[in-house]
Design a protein around this motif. Structure first.
Motif: not given
Lengths: 281, 214
Positions: A164-174
């Motif tokens: 989940i945290l990876d998913l959120l990091r990916e989301y923020l990176a966009q």
């Protein structure tokens, strides 16, 4: 992006009195024990409660006056049953498609597959971990500028939390302008993910600091009774009686390393900060 | 509003089969009983429409409202979506009641009177919409448990009335109340009253929703 200015809310057995800011492009952690006021703070930001005093501004607007269009810019994870016991992920897709102009259906479907979320299973039959993943997926699937996440990793094992945290990091990176407020009582989630941290206790903020400052400048001094008597108290934030003497939290770790070579100075962590701030004096 | 409607109808689709099964069973019973007054089946089907709709009216409160109100939904669009939902469900059940009545009439070997068939019990469906909006208003203002108090109060009123009718059948006011049912054009007046009540309750529900804390 979000400002709470002397926000006060009185309940029969609890008072919230809080000021905080979430600038654009930052990840802010809200940490505290159960019942400290994390969820009430999040409700205040989402406009789900009215202040008794003070104000709350999200995108320069009172969230109680948000139009549906304004709300599209916010992704939320809060407790409860989402959209109903019998609603499946497939139903959720159809509902979100009608609610959000920017709903990214291919992304949602791809992530359901990646996170092994069954599309046809009613919400009531999903495991706690699956429910948590679905909540996060709903929050990030419509290109929100602000994510407000209340205990998004609750009930998840360590692998699922990491996913989940990876998913959120990916989301923020966009998009560098996206902001996140995440509440948790799991300090490792906050420590590895947030730019700054608010520590809340009995409805009040007792610490606000950059995560890097906590990890770099904070430290724990392990002092005998004699050492405790002799050290400079000015830089000690909190201390706690231990079997060996005292554990003291300092904001100036380097000062003690330079000036008291004989004492044990451990690196600061969010856990030690919380334990000493909340359990010490 | 479209999103809330989509949610409501998707939940409705999953729970309506049981209600429809009850309606079909009852309709079959009505049609097979010789000399049974088919108006009762219309009343029953109308009532079942309310039963089918009430779950969705109360479900959001049961789920805590909070998540729903963080989605792109405001108080007005939420209440209007519920109004559209309960009205649509009543239209479904109005059609079902007409079909039941038509089949029953044909099985009785009578020629169906189409205008009478279409208008019979029409006020009941408008009344059910008003009742469901009353339930929604209560749920928003006082919580889901208020349905029990509301239903309990209504049942008590009906019971008291029935007892009075049985024990004092000759009392003037009882007779007057019973005569209301035979009043000319009572269906039209009842329909108009139900529409006005629905409009008022919708406004009240929006007001309560706007001021509600979650």
């Amino acid at each position: 992006m979000v400002t709470l200015n002397n926000f006060r809310k009185h309940y029969k057995d609890f008072d919230l009195n809080i000021s905080m800011q979430i600038p654009a492009g930052t990840v802010t952690g809200l940490i505290g024990r159960n019942g400290a006021g994390k969820s009430t703070t999040i409700k205040a930001i989402l406009g789900l409660i009215n202040p008794d005093e003070g104000e709350v501004c999200v995108f320069d607007k009172n969230p109680r006056e948000f139009t549906p269009r304004d709300k599209e810019a916010i992704g939320t994870v809060i407790g409860g049953n989402l959209l109903g016991d019998f609603i499946t992920a497939e139903d959720t897709i159809a509902i979100l498609r009608k609610m959000y102009a920017d709903f990214d259906e291919p992304y949602f479907r791809a992530q359901c597959k990646a996170l092994e979320l069954p599309l046809e299973k009613p919400f009531k039959d999903l495991s706690n971990g699956m429910k948590a993943r679905l909540r996060v997926l709903i929050a990030i699937s419509h290109k929100a500028r602000l994510l407000v996440l209340d205990e998004p990793t609750a009930g998840m094992d360590v692998i699922a939390r990491s996913e989940i945290l990876d998913l959120l990091r990916e989301y923020l990176a966009q998009d560098g302008e996206r902001s996140v407020l995440i509440s948790s009582h799991i300090s490792s989630d906050i420590e590895g993910f947030c730019d700054d941290v608010y520590l809340i206790e009995r409805g009040e903020i007792v610490l606000h600091e950059d995560t890097d400052t906590i990890l770099g400048q904070y430290g724990v001094l392990k002092l005998s009774e004699n050492e405790f008597r002799d050290v400079e108290r000015q830089y000690i934030v909190a201390c706690k009686k231990e079997a060996y003497g005292y554990a003291c939290l300092t904001k100036e770790k380097q000062y003690f390393v330079d000036n008291y070579p004989g004492i044990i100075v451990e690196n600061g962590s969010l856990d030690s900060t919380i334990i000493l701030m909340l359990g010490g004096r | 509003m479209r999103g809330v409607l989509e949610k409501d109808f998707r939940s409705y689709r999953k729970t309506v089969l049981l209600t429809l099964a009850l309606v079909v069973l009852y309709a079959a019973f009505c049609c097979l009983m010789p000399g049974f007054d088919l108006v009762h089946s219309v009343l029953f089907v109308g009532w079942m429409g309310a039963v089918a709709a009430v779950n969705e009216v109360a479900d959001d409160e049961r789920n805590g409202y909070a998540f729903l109100m963080t989605l792109p939904v405001d108080a007005r669009s939420y209440v209007l979506a519920k109004l559209v939902y309960v009205t649509t469900v009543q239209v479904h059940f109005w059609i079902l009641a007409r079909v039941t009545l038509l089949v029953g009439t044909l099985l009785d070997g009578k020629k169906p009177d189409i205008p009478a068939l279409l208008s019979k019990g029409l006020a009941l469906h408008f009344g059910m919409v008003a009742l469901l909006m009353l339930i929604l208003t209560f749920v928003i203002k006082f919580g889901v448990k208020s349905i029990l108090y509301l239903a309990g109060g209504l049942v008590m009123l009906v019971c008291v009335f029935c007892v009075l009718v049985v024990t004092k059948p000759d009392a003037n006011w009882v007779d007057a109340l019973l005569r209301i049912g035979r009043f000319p054009h009572i269906g039209i007046y009842a329909t108009a009253a139900a529409i006005i009540a629905t409009a008022g309750l919708t406004r009240l529900a929006v007001h309560f929703m706007r001021n509600k804390e979650f």
